[in-house]
Design a protein around this motif. Structure first.
Motif, PDB file in Angstrom:
ATOM      1  N   GLY A  61       0.833  -1.190   0.000  1.00 41.14           N
ATOM      2  CA  GLY A  61       0.000   0.000   0.000  1.00 41.14           C
ATOM      3  C   GLY A  61       0.871   1.244   0.000  1.00 41.14           C
ATOM      4  O   GLY A  61       1.991   1.238   0.506  1.00 41.14           O
ATOM      5  N   LYS A  62       0.361   2.319  -0.573  1.00 45.31           N
ATOM      6  CA  LYS A  62       1.132   3.550  -0.670  1.00 45.31           C
ATOM      7  C   LYS A  62       0.547   4.619   0.246  1.00 45.31           C
ATOM      8  O   LYS A  62      -0.650   4.623   0.524  1.00 45.31           O
ATOM      9  N   LYS A  63       1.400   5.541   0.688  1.00 45.35           N
ATOM     10  CA  LYS A  63       0.941   6.661   1.499  1.00 45.35           C
ATOM     11  C   LYS A  63       0.252   7.677   0.601  1.00 45.35           C
ATOM     12  O   LYS A  63       0.710   7.956  -0.504  1.00 45.35           O
ATOM     13  N   ARG A  64      -0.842   8.228   1.088  1.00 42.85           N
ATOM     14  CA  ARG A  64      -1.566   9.277   0.385  1.00 42.85           C
ATOM     15  C   ARG A  64      -1.817  10.404   1.360  1.00 42.85           C
ATOM     16  O   ARG A  64      -2.178  10.181   2.515  1.00 42.85           O
ATOM     17  N   ARG A  65      -1.673  11.617   0.872  1.00 40.08           N
ATOM     18  CA  ARG A  65      -1.829  12.779   1.738  1.00 40.08           C
ATOM     19  C   ARG A  65      -2.913  13.670   1.175  1.00 40.08           C
ATOM     20  O   ARG A  65      -2.927  13.991  -0.008  1.00 40.08           O
ATOM     21  N   VAL A  66      -3.830  14.095   2.053  1.00 39.45           N
ATOM     22  CA  VAL A  66      -4.860  15.054   1.701  1.00 39.45           C
ATOM     23  C   VAL A  66      -4.804  16.148   2.755  1.00 39.45           C
ATOM     24  O   VAL A  66      -5.201  15.931   3.902  1.00 39.45           O
ATOM     25  N   ARG A  69      -3.617  15.567   6.642  1.00 38.29           N
ATOM     26  CA  ARG A  69      -3.814  14.164   7.012  1.00 38.29           C
ATOM     27  C   ARG A  69      -3.050  13.232   6.071  1.00 38.29           C
ATOM     28  O   ARG A  69      -3.055  13.406   4.866  1.00 38.29           O
ATOM     29  N   VAL A  70      -2.426  12.236   6.670  1.00 40.17           N
ATOM     30  CA  VAL A  70      -1.713  11.216   5.900  1.00 40.17           C
ATOM     31  C   VAL A  70      -2.427   9.888   6.108  1.00 40.17           C
ATOM     32  O   VAL A  70      -2.692   9.482   7.233  1.00 40.17           O
ATOM     33  N   ARG A  72      -3.236   5.743   4.121  1.00 36.13           N
ATOM     34  CA  ARG A  72      -2.632   4.680   3.323  1.00 36.13           C
ATOM     35  C   ARG A  72      -3.671   4.055   2.414  1.00 36.13           C
ATOM     36  O   ARG A  72      -4.811   3.853   2.796  1.00 36.13           O
ATOM     37  N   LYS A  73      -3.233   3.724   1.202  1.00 36.78           N
ATOM     38  CA  LYS A  73      -4.048   2.896   0.332  1.00 36.78           C
ATOM     39  C   LYS A  73      -3.754   1.449   0.709  1.00 36.78           C
ATOM     40  O   LYS A  73      -2.635   1.126   1.111  1.00 36.78           O
TER      41      LYS A  73
END
Length: 95
Positions: A61-66, A69-70, A72-73
């Motif tokens: 899974g990859k880290k995603r940031r919005v 907030r951080v 994970r997929k």
């Protein structure tokens, strides 16, 4: 495990398209709990083809940031299926 639950969707990228044309190989996203035998049976039953070899790999899974907030997929599983000589799976032909 049901046959329709094993294969989630085909993976259509430039690399997988070249492998499909040159090496008679299809790539799928599959259920993480599926074994190579389950994947072989599902592909043979759904697409009416003969499978020579199944290779699997776990994709992390990859880290995603919005904003701040951080998250994970989720991790997922990929299957590379080598078909017998003369066998093909048609995904988007005729579109």
């Amino acid at each position: 495990m049901k046959i329709h639950d094993v294969i989630q969707r085909p993976i259509v990228t430039e690399k997988s398209s070249i492998a499909r044309e040159e090496g008679n190989i299809a790539t799928f996203r599959v259920d993480p709990a599926a074994s190579k035998g389950d994947i072989r049976q599902a592909v043979e039953a759904l697409f009416d083809v003969k499978v020579n070899k199944v290779r699997t790999m776990q994709q992390p899974g990859k880290k995603r940031r919005v904003g701040k907030r951080v998250g994970r997929k989720p991790a997922w599983k990929k299957a590379i299926v080598e078909l017998a000589e003369g066998q093909t799976i048609e995904f988007f032909e005729g579109v």
